[in-house]
Design a protein around this motif. Sequence first.
Motif, PDB file in Angstrom:
ATOM      1  N   LYS A   1       0.958  -0.961  -0.398  1.00 32.07           N
ATOM      2  CA  LYS A   1       0.218   0.136  -0.042  1.00 32.07           C
ATOM      3  C   LYS A   1       1.226   1.440   0.110  1.00 32.07           C
ATOM      4  N   ALA A   2       2.162   1.149   0.767  1.00 30.14           N
ATOM      5  CA  ALA A   2       3.034   2.461   0.879  1.00 30.14           C
ATOM      6  C   ALA A   2       3.822   2.835  -0.901  1.00 30.14           C
ATOM      7  N   ILE A   3       3.646   1.690  -1.332  1.00 29.34           N
ATOM      8  CA  ILE A   3       4.511   1.417  -2.631  1.00 29.34           C
ATOM      9  C   ILE A   3       3.648   2.192  -3.596  1.00 29.34           C
ATOM     10  N   THR A   4       2.275   2.353  -3.427  1.00 29.98           N
ATOM     11  CA  THR A   4       1.452   2.500  -4.416  1.00 29.98           C
ATOM     12  C   THR A   4       0.402   3.908  -4.131  1.00 29.98           C
ATOM     13  N   GLY A   5       1.122   4.868  -2.790  1.00 30.66           N
ATOM     14  CA  GLY A   5       0.785   5.818  -2.367  1.00 30.66           C
ATOM     15  C   GLY A   5       0.381   5.623  -0.960  1.00 30.66           C
ATOM     16  N   GLU A   6      -0.703   5.273  -1.118  1.00 33.30           N
ATOM     17  CA  GLU A   6      -1.669   4.913   0.669  1.00 33.30           C
ATOM     18  C   GLU A   6      -1.171   5.272   1.820  1.00 33.30           C
ATOM     19  N   ASP A   7      -1.755   6.025   2.596  1.00 33.45           N
ATOM     20  CA  ASP A   7      -1.597   6.369   4.054  1.00 33.45           C
ATOM     21  C   ASP A   7      -0.566   4.944   4.649  1.00 33.45           C
ATOM     22  N   ILE A   8       1.039   4.964   4.578  1.00 31.56           N
ATOM     23  CA  ILE A   8       1.450   3.921   5.711  1.00 31.56           C
ATOM     24  C   ILE A   8       1.077   3.641   7.098  1.00 31.56           C
ATOM     25  N   LYS A   9       0.784   4.606   7.156  1.00 27.78           N
ATOM     26  CA  LYS A   9       0.506   4.763   8.949  1.00 27.78           C
ATOM     27  C   LYS A   9      -0.832   3.446   9.085  1.00 27.78           C
ATOM     28  N   ALA A  10      -1.716   4.231   8.172  1.00 28.97           N
ATOM     29  CA  ALA A  10      -2.839   3.318   8.547  1.00 28.97           C
ATOM     30  C   ALA A  10      -3.509   2.433   7.372  1.00 28.97           C
ATOM     31  N   ALA A  11      -2.409   2.533   6.529  1.00 28.16           N
ATOM     32  CA  ALA A  11      -2.873   0.778   6.650  1.00 28.16           C
ATOM     33  C   ALA A  11      -1.652   0.037   7.829  1.00 28.16           C
ATOM     34  N   ALA A  12      -0.264   0.525   8.243  1.00 29.26           N
ATOM     35  CA  ALA A  12      -0.116  -0.614   9.438  1.00 29.26           C
ATOM     36  C   ALA A  12      -1.152  -0.483  10.581  1.00 29.26           C
ATOM     37  N   GLU A  13      -1.735   0.650  11.042  1.00 25.32           N
ATOM     38  CA  GLU A  13      -2.636   0.346  12.039  1.00 25.32           C
ATOM     39  C   GLU A  13      -3.491  -0.725  11.958  1.00 25.32           C
ATOM     40  N   GLN A  14      -3.904  -0.987  10.415  1.00 31.24           N
ATOM     41  CA  GLN A  14      -4.946  -1.730  10.408  1.00 31.24           C
ATOM     42  C   GLN A  14      -4.816  -3.106  10.498  1.00 31.24           C
ATOM     43  N   ALA A  15      -3.234  -3.357   9.697  1.00 29.44           N
ATOM     44  CA  ALA A  15      -2.565  -4.514   9.953  1.00 29.44           C
ATOM     45  C   ALA A  15      -2.307  -5.137  10.913  1.00 29.44           C
ATOM     46  N   ASN A  16      -2.192  -4.126  12.252  1.00 27.45           N
ATOM     47  CA  ASN A  16      -1.343  -4.797  13.061  1.00 27.45           C
ATOM     48  C   ASN A  16      -2.821  -5.553  14.183  1.00 27.45           C
ATOM     49  N   LYS A  17      -3.753  -4.844  13.709  1.00 29.25           N
ATOM     50  CA  LYS A  17      -5.576  -5.574  14.305  1.00 29.25           C
ATOM     51  C   LYS A  17      -5.682  -6.895  14.037  1.00 29.25           C
ATOM     52  N   GLU A  18      -5.624  -6.882  12.144  1.00 25.42           N
ATOM     53  CA  GLU A  18      -5.557  -8.075  11.917  1.00 25.42           C
ATOM     54  C   GLU A  18      -4.879  -9.382  12.316  1.00 25.42           C
ATOM     55  N   PHE A  19      -3.428  -8.328  12.692  1.00 30.10           N
ATOM     56  CA  PHE A  19      -2.067  -9.323  13.205  1.00 30.10           C
ATOM     57  C   PHE A  19      -1.994  -9.925  14.454  1.00 30.10           C
ATOM     58  N   GLN A  20      -2.992  -9.328  15.548  1.00 29.51           N
ATOM     59  CA  GLN A  20      -3.515  -9.380  17.466  1.00 29.51           C
ATOM     60  C   GLN A  20      -4.298 -10.078  16.925  1.00 29.51           C
ATOM     61  N   ALA A  21      -4.841  -9.789  15.890  1.00 27.33           N
ATOM     62  CA  ALA A  21      -6.576 -11.229  15.963  1.00 27.33           C
ATOM     63  C   ALA A  21      -6.323 -12.805  15.696  1.00 27.33           C
ATOM     64  N   LEU A  22      -5.128 -12.730  14.660  1.00 27.90           N
ATOM     65  CA  LEU A  22      -3.900 -13.382  14.109  1.00 27.90           C
ATOM     66  C   LEU A  22      -3.472 -14.836  15.509  1.00 27.90           C
ATOM     67  N   ILE A  23      -2.825 -13.603  16.390  1.00 28.32           N
ATOM     68  CA  ILE A  23      -2.064 -13.857  17.429  1.00 28.32           C
ATOM     69  C   ILE A  23      -2.509 -14.522  18.674  1.00 28.32           C
ATOM     70  N   ASP A  24      -3.697 -13.754  18.999  1.00 26.08           N
ATOM     71  CA  ASP A  24      -4.437 -13.865  19.773  1.00 26.08           C
ATOM     72  C   ASP A  24      -5.570 -15.720  19.209  1.00 26.08           C
ATOM     73  N   LYS A  25      -5.512 -15.515  18.386  1.00 31.43           N
ATOM     74  CA  LYS A  25      -6.387 -16.647  18.359  1.00 31.43           C
ATOM     75  C   LYS A  25      -6.035 -18.099  18.579  1.00 31.43           C
ATOM     76  N   GLU A  26      -4.579 -18.047  17.820  1.00 31.87           N
ATOM     77  CA  GLU A  26      -3.727 -19.192  17.948  1.00 31.87           C
ATOM     78  C   GLU A  26      -3.295 -19.245  19.265  1.00 31.87           C
ATOM     79  N   ARG A  27      -2.883 -18.251  20.371  1.00 27.45           N
ATOM     80  CA  ARG A  27      -2.725 -18.162  21.863  1.00 27.45           C
ATOM     81  C   ARG A  27      -4.291 -18.756  22.599  1.00 27.45           C
ATOM     82  N   GLY A  28      -4.888 -19.034  22.143  1.00 27.31           N
ATOM     83  CA  GLY A  28      -6.749 -19.141  22.512  1.00 27.31           C
ATOM     84  C   GLY A  28      -7.070 -18.741  23.351  1.00 27.31           C
ATOM     85  N   LYS A  29      -6.524 -17.228  23.218  1.00 25.26           N
ATOM     86  CA  LYS A  29      -7.661 -16.057  23.647  1.00 25.26           C
ATOM     87  C   LYS A  29      -8.541 -15.306  22.860  1.00 25.26           C
TER      88      LYS A  29
END
Length: 441
Positions: A413-441
């Motif tokens: 997204k950053a390469i194509t000119g999108e806001d990297i901070k917004a993209a990172a915030e969204q990705a962090n939420k998705e990644f955290q959900a993946l971690i929580d699911k794996e850890r059984g939270k």
Amino acid sequence: MNQTMNRALKAGLVSVLSAGLLAACGGEAKPGEGKPGQNADKPFAGQKLSIVTANHPWGDAIKELLPQFEASTGMKVDVQSFFEDQLAQKLTVQLTAASETPDVFMMSPLQQARMFVKNDWIAPLDDYLKKDAAYDFNDFSKASVSSNTVNGKLYGIPIITEQHILYYRKDLLEKAGIPVPKTIDELLAAAKKLHDPKNELYGFAARGQRSPLVSQISSFIYSEGGDFMNGDKATVNTPEAIKGMTTYATLLKDFGPPGVLNMSWPQAIGVFAQGKAAFFADANSLFKNTTDPEKSKVADKVGFASFPAGKEGSKPFNVTSWSLAMNAKSKKKDAAWAFIQWATSKETVTATQKKGNPGARMSVWDSPEGITAFPKELAEVTKETQKGGVDHSVPSVDKVSEARDIIGAVVQKAITGEDIKAAAEQANKEFQALIDKERGK
């Protein structure tokens, strides 16, 4: 060389026998295992060991050496090789079915170890290491060992390592009067100065595909003081991680070749090898694609340098890309360990590294014989990087592929000119959900 390897092999086998196998001498041997104590010179006579490898130069090198191992042990070794995707599929099917074979197999620890351990598919090797001080496990680089350690236990012995380095065009830098970049800021400045798209010369080439690029942004993130996660917490949205991803995205967006979003390493290194890029950053294991005259138009113009430093210094990934693991269900674990011990001994690692397979034993990198297959500059850079670096190049989760897709999207997204901070915030939420699911939270 052969005499030395034979002596080392027999010493290791004596250790294996004295520590475990001799205890069985007074009783009946298990089916198919023979009575090893009855023939000290051929301790595993009559046994057949099943080994599965990837279609990799290391596998080819080890096959050439196998007759010596078989002659010394009395066992027969059946080796099957598969392409990487086929290997992963075969192992998953057989291990899920609790198959006793293969006894030993090549494993990609960063991609597979956590899942294999979680499913009880591979056996810990710590106890075997305690049986033979002469094996000198401390000779392996710390990062390579750490790459194979899960929950404090060792599940693989490193056979192939990779370090993130910087490839550069010696002639272009010399002509422009630019020193080899030692910092990320210097790399940005040099790439900008040498970028000449009108003449099909680009400042920087690297992976731009969403999943493949994640391992490459890791070193940029680490060198700024960040990481993908901290414990069970996703950290893709931290200032350090964003800084590292921004740098990488900038290099490809402003100074990269056309079509970078579709480039994995073969396409990116192809641009560099065709003489169309001043810099290329990736694993040192790919070097032959740039130095082989049949593959590279700039074979005699390629230089190798340590990964440039960020705010926290130079912190490239220094990982085990392939290791040997033991099937937890194998009925021939002592024989399996004898093979692993031999295949990863100093003598065998020297022999396989002479074929161009970068191993993890520091003593081999220190020996003139161990670096004959590598350009002098590359050997020096690799040896220095082996001393430190970070032991992972992807997130430390079970579902590595899903995590890579989530994080790689930020950079695209950053390469194509999108806001990297917004993209990172969204990705962090998705990644955290993946971690929580794996850890059984």
